[in-house]
Design a protein around this motif. Structure first.
Motif, mmCIF file in Angstrom:
data_model
loop_
_atom_site.group_PDB
_atom_site.id
_atom_site.type_symbol
_atom_site.label_atom_id
_atom_site.label_comp_id
_atom_site.label_asym_id
_atom_site.label_seq_id
_atom_site.Cartn_x
_atom_site.Cartn_y
_atom_site.Cartn_z
ATOM 1 N N THR A 88 -4.396 38.306 41.543
ATOM 2 C CA THR A 88 -2.974 38.424 41.830
ATOM 3 C C THR A 88 -2.202 37.807 40.677
ATOM 4 O O THR A 88 -2.678 36.860 40.033
ATOM 5 C CB THR A 88 -2.603 37.742 43.160
ATOM 6 N N THR A 89 -1.050 38.356 40.395
ATOM 7 C CA THR A 89 -0.248 37.854 39.282
ATOM 8 C C THR A 89 1.134 37.451 39.770
ATOM 9 O O THR A 89 1.621 37.921 40.803
ATOM 10 C CB THR A 89 -0.095 38.916 38.173
ATOM 11 N N ASN A 90 1.750 36.582 39.002
ATOM 12 C CA ASN A 90 3.096 36.143 39.350
ATOM 13 C C ASN A 90 3.849 35.784 38.075
ATOM 14 O O ASN A 90 3.339 35.070 37.225
ATOM 15 C CB ASN A 90 3.048 34.923 40.284
ATOM 16 N N THR A 91 5.038 36.314 37.942
ATOM 17 C CA THR A 91 5.915 35.964 36.820
ATOM 18 C C THR A 91 7.187 35.355 37.387
ATOM 19 O O THR A 91 7.781 35.900 38.326
ATOM 20 C CB THR A 91 6.273 37.204 35.986
ATOM 21 N N SER A 92 7.601 34.238 36.845
ATOM 22 C CA SER A 92 8.790 33.581 37.413
ATOM 23 C C SER A 92 9.549 32.801 36.352
ATOM 24 O O SER A 92 8.997 32.407 35.317
ATOM 25 C CB SER A 92 8.376 32.633 38.547
ATOM 26 N N LEU A 93 10.830 32.617 36.637
ATOM 27 C CA LEU A 93 11.644 31.689 35.846
ATOM 28 C C LEU A 93 11.223 30.294 36.263
ATOM 29 O O LEU A 93 11.310 29.942 37.436
ATOM 30 C CB LEU A 93 13.121 31.915 36.160
ATOM 31 N N LEU B 291 19.577 22.135 26.038
ATOM 32 C CA LEU B 291 19.566 23.168 27.072
ATOM 33 C C LEU B 291 18.260 23.929 26.905
ATOM 34 O O LEU B 291 17.957 24.409 25.812
ATOM 35 C CB LEU B 291 20.761 24.101 26.893
ATOM 36 N N SER B 292 17.496 24.010 27.969
ATOM 37 C CA SER B 292 16.201 24.670 27.831
ATOM 38 C C SER B 292 15.898 25.515 29.058
ATOM 39 O O SER B 292 16.427 25.297 30.148
ATOM 40 C CB SER B 292 15.086 23.634 27.614
ATOM 41 N N GLY B 293 15.054 26.483 28.848
ATOM 42 C CA GLY B 293 14.654 27.364 29.939
ATOM 43 C C GLY B 293 13.319 27.994 29.620
ATOM 44 O O GLY B 293 12.854 27.957 28.477
ATOM 45 N N GLY B 294 12.695 28.567 30.629
ATOM 46 C CA GLY B 294 11.392 29.148 30.362
ATOM 47 C C GLY B 294 10.909 30.073 31.455
ATOM 48 O O GLY B 294 11.468 30.142 32.550
ATOM 49 N N LEU B 295 9.855 30.776 31.109
ATOM 50 C CA LEU B 295 9.200 31.711 32.026
ATOM 51 C C LEU B 295 7.721 31.354 32.113
ATOM 52 O O LEU B 295 7.147 30.803 31.177
ATOM 53 C CB LEU B 295 9.326 33.151 31.517
ATOM 54 N N SER B 296 7.137 31.711 33.228
ATOM 55 C CA SER B 296 5.693 31.516 33.343
ATOM 56 C C SER B 296 5.049 32.757 33.942
ATOM 57 O O SER B 296 5.663 33.473 34.738
ATOM 58 C CB SER B 296 5.371 30.300 34.209
ATOM 59 N N PHE B 297 3.842 32.981 33.516
ATOM 60 C CA PHE B 297 3.056 34.104 34.033
ATOM 61 C C PHE B 297 1.698 33.558 34.461
ATOM 62 O O PHE B 297 1.069 32.792 33.730
ATOM 63 C CB PHE B 297 2.882 35.173 32.954
ATOM 64 N N THR B 298 1.287 33.940 35.648
ATOM 65 C CA THR B 298 -0.004 33.473 36.163
ATOM 66 C C THR B 298 -0.842 34.663 36.613
ATOM 67 O O THR B 298 -0.346 35.560 37.304
ATOM 68 C CB THR B 298 0.202 32.532 37.369
ATOM 69 N N HIS C 137 -5.415 32.372 34.480
ATOM 70 C CA HIS C 137 -4.791 32.502 33.159
ATOM 71 C C HIS C 137 -3.296 32.225 33.326
ATOM 72 O O HIS C 137 -2.633 32.908 34.106
ATOM 73 C CB HIS C 137 -4.996 33.901 32.583
ATOM 74 N N ASN C 138 -2.807 31.235 32.595
ATOM 75 C CA ASN C 138 -1.383 30.896 32.646
ATOM 76 C C ASN C 138 -0.769 31.050 31.264
ATOM 77 O O ASN C 138 -1.346 30.592 30.275
ATOM 78 C CB ASN C 138 -1.171 29.444 33.082
ATOM 79 N N VAL C 139 0.382 31.666 31.217
ATOM 80 C CA VAL C 139 1.158 31.720 29.980
ATOM 81 C C VAL C 139 2.544 31.174 30.291
ATOM 82 O O VAL C 139 3.183 31.588 31.263
ATOM 83 C CB VAL C 139 1.273 33.162 29.437
ATOM 84 N N VAL C 140 2.988 30.225 29.499
ATOM 85 C CA VAL C 140 4.308 29.624 29.702
ATOM 86 C C VAL C 140 5.097 29.743 28.408
ATOM 87 O O VAL C 140 4.581 29.442 27.322
ATOM 88 C CB VAL C 140 4.193 28.143 30.117
ATOM 89 N N LEU C 141 6.325 30.195 28.542
ATOM 90 C CA LEU C 141 7.229 30.303 27.397
ATOM 91 C C LEU C 141 8.428 29.403 27.641
ATOM 92 O O LEU C 141 9.041 29.465 28.710
ATOM 93 C CB LEU C 141 7.686 31.756 27.227
ATOM 94 N N THR C 142 8.744 28.572 26.681
ATOM 95 C CA THR C 142 9.888 27.674 26.807
ATOM 96 C C THR C 142 10.752 27.769 25.557
ATOM 97 O O THR C 142 10.229 27.715 24.435
ATOM 98 C CB THR C 142 9.433 26.212 26.983
#
Lengths: 181, 473
Positions: B98-103, B74-81, B463-468
């Motif tokens: 412009t920035t965007n944070t999403s599941l 089971l996995s999930g994550g967030l991303s920030f751009t 700039h992208n940050v992804v957390l999983t």
């Protein structure tokens, strides 16, 4: 591009028709797969020497008990698959489980606790316990032999009967090898 | 009376024109150009993950990789751009971001118990593409052209009293042009995948994806007479139009995106040292419900006008993307994984089709011909590495990827390039935490109208940050 795709599909189809499918899925009417009735698995891409705990994260199927890794003196690692655990306690486990704690008559084995004497005088209902402290430890440098003796005697003076009864005098005592009570 | 009839006729003509000219190859590229996916481990390795794919992100990279999963996951994550764009417009630099944070992902993988081999199914929601971007520009165009002039084949300048009754205007360039284009939205995928080990160490997988998503583009555009060039009547015979000051036009494009696609994957593990992967991404069919909203105004010294006609329209059509072929390899060298892959996409096969509402077949044929004229095949490649520190369960990653520009005449500075890095940590033996950072940069251009007469030269940095997080049990 279409020819590449056709070639790709051809290879896939060929792998099915020439050798059949390698995978054998568990049939619920048969025994659940474990290490003893599983006949093969893919090679391990992640090696314990380089991945530590990640190995089980990737390589151990959820339906098979986890592996235990034993590092030898020479630095090599052996992977040992544990056996299935059953939901009942066996005698070996009971020994380990109860080896510590109060009530274990063997807990002080090897240590001279001295002599305890309990005397009951039925006539005046007066009980007295006398504890003799152990002698200071001595070292027998010549024989390198340590000998400790523990003796417990319980003497009841029952008046006319005049008989003596000794409890726990035998080595097969009630709490021998068992845990706390 | 004649003027009134002419106006109605023009409005009808305008509706037809705006309907038939709203779509072009830029819309197709928006959907056909690949995104960055949603897996921190993969992104940390430059998305060179096709040959690895041993987690539930296999639904995005290579469905055959599901066959390598041996625990339920089971996995999930967030991303920030953060999308940062510095625009040079007639020698003047303007910056905005412009920035965007999403599941970006929720996935589940279920390996079936087997006596031999592997059979795994997976369900996944993941965001395959973030459509956020921005352009902001401001500069004086000393040329004899303007947006007002470019719109003379529509009714908008007439409605805003920027022309006389014969649709002639005195406006002839020399205006300050400014504005912004703010894009937002994303492509979401709901994927069902399956993989099986058909021969020892040979895995085949496939998936079927239902796509949905949204896209919104808000385009604000201004032309100002900052040098007081136009002091007389803008519309002859209309004294209230003396001293033209400002023209403003807003276009808002809204998409509701549906669709489906399928992918076939192949993965072979060579002993315990290497993996080879290949995938065929079948053409994705996107169904677009489009709403196009237009508003505008003009401002003079003594008065201003606002567009009163309804210039909005709704159309529906499909965009079909080309095949994508990927080949990949990963080698494990004593705890260091080195991975690489290449993907071939022929953008000239992007296609508009199946217009259900508002677009004629002949128009779509023209757009598709234009696509073949301006777009080309592209080869994208990814490389990455991962090193695991076994004593602490820490993983260190790095990578690089490039996504080639789909335009025929673009040189390499228009390619999207990303330098990536990441860390991973295993907690309690069954919880994986991964974080990735990607720095992307490329150049782009945009035309407000015409070709290279009002062009923005864009220097994009992303700039992208992804957390999983992953739980295996």
């Amino acid at each position: 591009m279409k020819s590449t795709l056709n070639l790709f599909v051809f290879v896939i189809a060929l792998s099915f028709f020439t050798t059949g499918c390698y995978t054998i899925v568990w049939d619920p009417r048969q025994e659940f797969p474990d290490t003893e009735n599983s006949t093969g698995s893919s090679g391990d891409f992640y090696d314990y020497d380089y991945y530590g705990g990640y190995v089980d994260y990737y390589e151990a199927p959820w339906w098979i008990p986890p592996a235990v890794y034993i590092t030898n003196i020479d630095g090599t690692t052996d992977r040992v698959q544990t056996k299935d655990r059953k939901d009942e306690r066996n005698s070996e486990t009971e020994t380990i489980r109860n080896s510590n704690g109060r009530g274990n008559t063997d807990r002080n084995s090897g240590i001279n606790t001295g002599t305890t004497t309990t005397t009951t005088n039925s006539g005046n209902n007066n009980n007295s316990t006398v504890v003799t402290p152990p002698p200071p430890p001595t070292r027998d440098s010549g024989t390198s032999n340590t000998s400790t003796t523990t003796s417990t005697s319980n003497t009841r003076n029952s008046g006319s009967s005049g008989s003596n009864e000794t409890r726990n005098s035998s080595s097969g005592s009630r709490n021998s090898g068992s845990g706390r009570r | 009376m004649l003027k009134h009839i002419l106006k109605i006729f023009s409005a009808i003509l305008l509706l037809f024109i705006t309907s038939t000219n709203a779509q072009n190859y830029n819309d197709a590229i928006r959907l056909g150009f690949p995104g960055l996916g949603s897996n921190a481990r993969a992104l940390g390795m430059g998305n060179a993950f096709n040959a690895l794919s041993d987690d539930a992100s296999a639904s995005y990279f290579n469905p055959a990789g599901f066959g390598l999963i041996k625990k339920m996951e089971l996995s999930g994550g967030l991303s920030f751009t953060n999308y940062d764009n510095t625009t040079t417009f007639f020698g003047k630099e303007t910056n905005d971001n412009t920035t965007n944070t999403s599941l970006n992902r929720i996935s589940f993988a279920l390996p079936f118990p087997t006596y031999q081999g592997s059979l795994v199914f997976g369900l996944s929601y993941h965001q395959s593409k973030d459509l956020s971007s921005i352009v902001k520009f401001d500069g004086f165009n000393s040329g004899t052209n303007s947006k007002i002039q470019s719109l003379l084949d529509t009714n908008i300048p007439y409605d805003l009293f920027l022309t006389d009754d014969n649709y002639n205007t005195i406006i002839n360039g020399n205006l300050n042009q400014s504005g912004s284009i703010l894009n937002s939205g994303g492509i979401d995928n709901w994927t069902f995948s399956g993989a099986i080990e058909v021969q020892k160490n040979l895995f085949i997988g496939a998936n079927f994806t239902v796509v949905n998503g949204t896209f919104e583009s808000i385009n604000d555009y201004y032309e100002d007479d900052t040098r007081n060039v136009y002091q007389g009547e803008t519309a002859a015979g209309e004294p209230q139009t003396t001293d033209f000051r400002t023209f403003y036009l807003n276009n808002t494009l809204k998409w509701n995106i549906g669709g489906w696609d399928a992918k076939l994957g192949f993965l072979y593990q060579y002993e315990d040292v290497a993996r080879f992967g290949a995938t065929v991404q079948f053409p994705k069919t996107y169904s677009i419900d489009e709403e196009f909203l237009v508003s505008g105004s003009s401002e003079f010294a003594s008065t201003s006008y606002t567009l009163s006609s309804d210039y909005n329209d709704k159309v529906a059509y499909d965009i079909v993307t080309p095949f994508e072929l990927t080949g990949a390899a990963a080698v494990n060298l004593k705890g260091i994984i080195v991975s690489a892959e290449a993907t071939l996409i022929d953008y000239s096969q992007l296609e508009f089709s199946n217009s259900n509402d508002g677009l004629s077949a002949s128009y779509l044929a023209d757009v598709n011909k234009e696509i073949k004229d301006v777009l080309r095949s592209a080869l994208n490649y990814n490389v990455g590495f991962e090193y695991t520190v076994p004593t602490v369960g820490l993983r260190i990653r790095g990578g690089f990827l490039t996504q080639m520009s789909p335009f025929k005449d673009d040189d390499s500075e228009f390619n999207h390039k990303y330098l990536t890095g990441g860390l991973g940590f295993l907690a309690d033996g069954n919880i994986g935490i991964d974080v990735a950072y990607a720095y992307g940069w490329w150049k782009d251009i945009g035309d407000n109208y015409g070709s290279n007469v009002s062009r923005t030269f864009q220097d994009v940095k992303v700039h992208n940050v992804v957390l999983t997080t992953t739980l295996r049990f």
